[in-house]
Structures are given as structure tokens and as C-alpha cells.
Motif scaffolding. Structure first.
Motif, PDB file in Angstrom:
ATOM      1  N   ALA A  29       5.775  -0.211  14.314  1.00 23.63           N
ATOM      2  CA  ALA A  29       6.828   0.479  14.161  1.00 23.63           C
ATOM      3  C   ALA A  29       7.839  -0.116  13.247  1.00 23.63           C
ATOM      4  O   ALA A  29       7.994   0.535  11.789  1.00 23.63           O
ATOM      5  CB  ALA A  29       7.639   1.237  15.503  1.00 23.63           C
ATOM      6  N   GLY A  30       7.886  -0.745  13.202  1.00 23.14           N
ATOM      7  CA  GLY A  30       9.061  -2.172  12.466  1.00 23.14           C
ATOM      8  C   GLY A  30       8.445  -2.146  10.694  1.00 23.14           C
ATOM      9  O   GLY A  30       9.119  -1.517  10.163  1.00 23.14           O
ATOM     10  N   VAL A  31       6.936  -1.854  11.252  1.00 27.64           N
ATOM     11  CA  VAL A  31       5.890  -2.352   9.879  1.00 27.64           C
ATOM     12  C   VAL A  31       6.140  -1.147   9.296  1.00 27.64           C
ATOM     13  O   VAL A  31       7.101  -1.435   7.919  1.00 27.64           O
ATOM     14  CB  VAL A  31       5.109  -3.233  10.397  1.00 27.64           C
ATOM     15  CG1 VAL A  31       4.154  -2.998   9.027  1.00 27.64           C
ATOM     16  CG2 VAL A  31       4.954  -4.795  10.793  1.00 27.64           C
ATOM     17  N   ALA A  32       6.161   0.060   9.806  1.00 24.44           N
ATOM     18  CA  ALA A  32       5.711   0.651   8.905  1.00 24.44           C
ATOM     19  C   ALA A  32       6.930   1.819   8.412  1.00 24.44           C
ATOM     20  O   ALA A  32       7.256   2.402   7.232  1.00 24.44           O
ATOM     21  CB  ALA A  32       4.966   2.368  10.459  1.00 24.44           C
ATOM     22  N   ALA A  33       8.413   1.667   9.359  1.00 26.30           N
ATOM     23  CA  ALA A  33       9.098   1.238   8.591  1.00 26.30           C
ATOM     24  C   ALA A  33      10.056   1.465   7.800  1.00 26.30           C
ATOM     25  O   ALA A  33      10.554   1.923   6.639  1.00 26.30           O
ATOM     26  CB  ALA A  33      10.847   1.600  10.234  1.00 26.30           C
ATOM     27  N   ARG A  70       0.439  -1.055  -0.166  1.00 24.68           N
ATOM     28  CA  ARG A  70       0.125  -0.098   0.242  1.00 24.68           C
ATOM     29  C   ARG A  70       0.984   1.185  -0.131  1.00 24.68           C
ATOM     30  O   ARG A  70       0.441   2.120  -0.304  1.00 24.68           O
ATOM     31  CB  ARG A  70      -0.767   0.332   1.327  1.00 24.68           C
ATOM     32  CG  ARG A  70      -1.873   1.777   1.085  1.00 24.68           C
ATOM     33  CD  ARG A  70      -2.898   1.141   2.546  1.00 24.68           C
ATOM     34  NE  ARG A  70      -3.727   0.032   2.213  1.00 24.68           N
ATOM     35  CZ  ARG A  70      -4.671  -0.540   2.371  1.00 24.68           C
ATOM     36  NH1 ARG A  70      -5.499   0.637   4.117  1.00 24.68           N
ATOM     37  NH2 ARG A  70      -5.970  -1.114   2.278  1.00 24.68           N
ATOM     38  N   ARG A  71       1.847   1.396   0.828  1.00 22.75           N
ATOM     39  CA  ARG A  71       3.124   2.112   0.376  1.00 22.75           C
ATOM     40  C   ARG A  71       3.670   2.820  -0.316  1.00 22.75           C
ATOM     41  O   ARG A  71       3.537   3.806  -1.105  1.00 22.75           O
ATOM     42  CB  ARG A  71       3.883   2.103   1.837  1.00 22.75           C
ATOM     43  CG  ARG A  71       4.422   3.497   2.057  1.00 22.75           C
ATOM     44  CD  ARG A  71       4.281   4.634   2.832  1.00 22.75           C
ATOM     45  NE  ARG A  71       4.970   5.579   2.994  1.00 22.75           N
ATOM     46  CZ  ARG A  71       5.356   6.252   2.060  1.00 22.75           C
ATOM     47  NH1 ARG A  71       4.573   6.807   0.720  1.00 22.75           N
ATOM     48  NH2 ARG A  71       5.896   7.608   1.857  1.00 22.75           N
ATOM     49  N   LEU A 131      12.042  -1.719  -7.481  1.00 25.88           N
ATOM     50  CA  LEU A 131      11.642  -1.141  -7.444  1.00 25.88           C
ATOM     51  C   LEU A 131      11.200  -0.168  -8.260  1.00 25.88           C
ATOM     52  O   LEU A 131      10.900   0.239  -8.871  1.00 25.88           O
ATOM     53  CB  LEU A 131      11.004  -0.568  -6.320  1.00 25.88           C
ATOM     54  CG  LEU A 131      10.453  -1.472  -4.982  1.00 25.88           C
ATOM     55  CD1 LEU A 131      10.882  -0.589  -3.518  1.00 25.88           C
ATOM     56  CD2 LEU A 131       8.782  -1.724  -5.165  1.00 25.88           C
ATOM     57  N   ALA A 132      13.229   0.247  -8.727  1.00 26.44           N
ATOM     58  CA  ALA A 132      12.922   1.236  -9.894  1.00 26.44           C
ATOM     59  C   ALA A 132      12.776   0.504 -11.048  1.00 26.44           C
ATOM     60  O   ALA A 132      12.058   1.274 -11.920  1.00 26.44           O
ATOM     61  CB  ALA A 132      13.879   1.470  -9.832  1.00 26.44           C
ATOM     62  N   MET A 182      10.774   1.321   1.733  1.00 26.37           N
ATOM     63  CA  MET A 182      10.814   0.980   0.152  1.00 26.37           C
ATOM     64  C   MET A 182      10.016   1.932  -0.127  1.00 26.37           C
ATOM     65  O   MET A 182      10.689   2.523  -1.200  1.00 26.37           O
ATOM     66  CB  MET A 182       9.468  -0.514   0.042  1.00 26.37           C
ATOM     67  CG  MET A 182      10.223  -1.476   0.965  1.00 26.37           C
ATOM     68  SD  MET A 182      11.946  -2.263  -0.186  1.00 26.37           S
ATOM     69  CE  MET A 182      13.278  -1.783   1.079  1.00 26.37           C
ATOM     70  N   ALA A 183       8.566   3.445   0.174  1.00 30.20           N
ATOM     71  CA  ALA A 183       8.588   3.894  -0.699  1.00 30.20           C
ATOM     72  C   ALA A 183       9.797   4.941  -0.587  1.00 30.20           C
ATOM     73  O   ALA A 183      10.167   5.534  -2.064  1.00 30.20           O
ATOM     74  CB  ALA A 183       8.205   4.404  -0.022  1.00 30.20           C
ATOM     75  N   ALA A 184      10.926   5.097  -0.079  1.00 25.55           N
ATOM     76  CA  ALA A 184      12.062   6.205  -0.573  1.00 25.55           C
ATOM     77  C   ALA A 184      12.921   5.911  -1.726  1.00 25.55           C
ATOM     78  O   ALA A 184      13.139   6.349  -2.322  1.00 25.55           O
ATOM     79  CB  ALA A 184      13.019   6.129   0.343  1.00 25.55           C
TER      80      ALA A 184
END
Length: 398
Positions: free
Chosen positions: A331-335, A75-76, A133-134, A340-342
């Protein structure tokens, strides 16, 4: 999908448009609609399903947490890619918001020997398969024809032609049998594609030759701007048995149920049972693509109703209820998702433009005079614009 031809009313008759009533109660609470398999209800509680439960008896809380993390990351990635398109960094993007459970659950039932034939929306599947990802973004930026090596990941290039990938998957599965391999192929398709002739031809061949192929239909309720009820007045999964293909209808927002259903189909394929059809009943929360405006054809109420059945929220509630998802784990999941988004954003923005002459790469397996002539003409055409001293045209030939 094929659209009905608009015709005027016959003399003396009023024009009446056929409308479809969407069954918003198809998956609600702890009591899913009969015929739809479910293991985790929308409120995060367990649902007893004697047919599916044994198929995921080995999935513990740690593995479910991994599935949850995968869905959050998908999703992110989707949110980031949508933002990049709005900022002019991508030409187009097909959102997968709301379909994370269908993609993550099905992928985790496969092995690397199984070959995947996606549509254009399975970018979450591609990421979980290991694609860069790229690289995934390069297709939607217009910098490459595909975002990964099909041979490396056993995953075909994104298919834009609706339903065509089902033919490819069936043919590949028939080849697996001839080669004596135990692997399978899986074709992803949407509810709109289920009306395409290619899909039905594929099921005829798959059934006739008992090909080890899984037809995985993500019924997200909207084929661009047409509701599923307009083209399917009965469950889509009901079509497959007419070809002699067993089918299952599963809650596509329940990652555990999707995993179990795909394992069921995979077990059949690997044991010589032939093809299977899965209808994962889910919902497209976003637009069909970023070129689409869904507010023109669907109401806010419908969106809110399906938002209450969010695939990520239910797993979060389930894990929290079991004491497996505390603040540190969340927090670990969000990080991970943010990392990955970055990576995606950095790879997209810093992606070099392809050299103009590379348009001729990988067009034919062997060189020939017509291609050489076209390459020569295009090279001389581009040279006419090279007014700056030192400008060169890098291409496919040294």
C-alpha cells in the motif's frame, strides 16, 4: 533506424520478404538462455550467477524494496503520461512500459558525478535522477526544449536523433580522461540504434582512446515496426568485442541483474579499464510512441509471452517469498506512485504556455544582427494578431 529500400522482384523471380524469428524463450523460468545473465527468474525465484552475484552482495531486502518502489512509480508515471497525451495535454509520449527494470537498475549503479546521455525514452531515469515531473512533461507538451538542467543533474537533454547521443557520451568520456576525473559517461540506446553509423563510430573512438563510457543498449525487440531479428541475426552484445570492447548480455527485466551488470561496467570505467557494452534484453510492452499502433505489426501471443516476464511482478514475487512485502508495504508503494502521478498531472495541466518571443532564447550564445532581425520581424508579425486592447507580447528582452 535505417529502413531497407523496397524494390520489385527481378524478372522471373518471386519476391520473398525476409522475416525474423523472435526467440520468445530467450528469458523464461529459472533457466535463462545461455549467455544471458540473470539473478531473479520470471517466477520470482533466485538464480545462481557466480559472475553477477558478488556485484550485488550488498543489496539487502530493504534496498530491493526501494528498487521495486521505483519501478512501480516509473510505471505509474508512464501510464499517467500516456493518458494525458490521449486527453490532448501532451503532444507526444514515448512509453517505457516493460522497461522499468532496465532504467531503474542501471541508474542505481551510477553516481551523481557520472554523466547520462539518454534517448527520448529514459524519462524514468530522469525522474530517478531528480528531475521535476512537470519539467519532464514540458518537453512533451511542447512548452520547453528540455525538461531539466543538464548541468544540475549531469544528464543531457533527450536525444531524438537516433544514436547521436553515443557520440556525445564518448566525447565527454574522452574529456573526463583529459581532465583527470574518475567519473564516467553512459549512453542509452535501443536495438534499432545499434544499426546506426554513429553508434559504431562511437565504439571505434571509445576503444581507441579507452574512454570510460558505458554503452547501455535496451533491446526491447522492436525498432518502431521492425523486429530486432531483422537487423541483428546474432546477439547485439556480440558486436562490441569486434571493436575491442567487452560486453555483457543481461536479462533486462531483472532489476538486480541489470544493477549488477551496470556496476561491472562502471567498475571497469572507473579503474581505467575503458568502455563496456551492455545489452539488456527486455521488451517494449507499449507503443513506440503514442503516435504508433503496435497492433499492426505484432501479435497478441508475443505480448502475452513477454507479459509473463514482467519486471515488476518478478520482484514482487521475490520480496513476497522472503516475507518483505506485506499488504502495508504494498500500500505504501502504491501510495507513493499515486502521489507522483498526481503531481505530474497537476504540473502538466497547470503549466503556463511560454511567451511567444522566448523562441529566440538560448539559440546562440551571443546576440548577433541576423537573430535581432528575425526577432524584430516575428514580433511585428505577432503584433498583427493583437486585436484585443491591452494585449502584450512578453519576450526574452525587457
Amino acid at each position: 533506424m535505417l529502413r531497407p529500400v523496397a524494390r520489385g522482384p527481378a524478372p522471373g523471380r518471386k519476391l520473398r520478404r525476409r522475416t525474423a524469428v523472435l526467440d520468445a524463450s530467450a528469458i523464461s523460468g529459472a533457466s535463462p538462455q545461455p549467455g544471458i545473465h540473470q539473478l531473479i527468474a520470471a517466477d520470482g525465484t533466485s538464480v545462481a550467477d557466480e559472475e553477477l552475484a558478488p556485484l550485488v552482495a550488498d543489496v539487502d531486502d530493504d534496498q530491493l524494496l526501494q528498487l521495486y518502489s521505483d519501478m512501480v512509480t516509473i510505471r505509474r508515471i508512464d501510464v499517467e503520461a500516456t493518458a494525458l497525451q490521449r486527453q490532448g495535454q501532451l503532444a507526444l509520449w514515448p512509453p517505457m512500459l516493460g522497461q522499468e527494470a532496465s532504467q531503474a537498475g542501471s541508474l542505481h549503479a551510477l553516481t551523481m558525478d557520472d554523466f547520462i546521455f539518454p534517448t527520448y525514452r529514459e524519462n524514468g531515469v530522469a525522474y530517478l535522477r531528480g528531475a521535476d515531473l512537470a519539467g519532464i512533461m514540458s518537453t512533451w507538451r511542447g512548452s520547453a526544449n528540455t525538461g531539466w538542467d543538464p548541468h544540475k543533474f549531469n544528464m543531457a537533454t533527450p536525444q531524438i536523433i537516433i544514436g547521436a547521443q553515443t557520440l556525445h557520451a564518448t566525447g565527454y568520456a574522452m574529456g573526463l580522461v583529459l581532465d583527470g576525473k574518475e567519473a564516467l559517461s553512459i549512453a542509452y540506446l535501443g536495438d534499432g540504434a545499434s544499426s546506426q553509423g554513429d553508434v559504431h563510430e562511437s565504439m571505434v573512438f571509445a576503444a581507441s582512446f579507452q574512454a570510460p563510457v558505458i554503452f547501455f543498449c535496451q533491446n526491447n525487440h522492436w525498432a518502431i515496426s521492425e523486429p530486432v531479428g531483422l537487423q541483428a541475426h546474432a546477439p547485439i552484445a556480440g558486436r562490441a568485442p569486434g571493436y575491442g570492447i567487452p560486453s555483457m548480455r543481461v536479462d533486462g527485466n531483472d532489476v538486480l541483474a541489470v544493477l549488477a551488470a551496470t556496476r561491472w561496467a562502471a567498475n571497469r570505467a572507473r579503474s581505467g579499464g575503458g568502455p563496456s557494452f551492455i545489452e539488456a534484453v527486455t521488451y517494449r510492452m507499449g507503443a513506440h510512441t503514442t503516435a504508433d499502433d503496435p497492433t499492426r505489426y505484432r501479435g497478441v501471443t508475443e505480448l502475452e509471452e513477454w507479459g509473463a516476464r514482467d519486471p515488476i511482478a518478478r520482484v514482487r514475487a521475490f520480496l513476497q517469498g522472503r516475507g518483505r512485502l506485506d499488504e502495508a508495504a504494498e500500500a505504501g508503494v502504491a501510495a507513493r506512485a499515486d502521489t507522483m502521478a498526481a503531481e505530474l498531472r497537476n504540473g502538466c495541466i497547470n503549466m503556463p504556455d511560454p511567451a511567444p518571443m522566448t523562441v529566440f532564447d538560448n539559440v546562440y550564445t551571443t546576440e548577433h544582427a541576423i537573430l535581432d532581425r528575425q526577432r524584430d520581424h516575428y514580433e511585428r508579425y505577432l503584433a498583427a494578431f493583437a486585436t484585443t486592447e491591452g494585449t502584450t507580447l512578453e519576450g526574452s528582452r525587457s
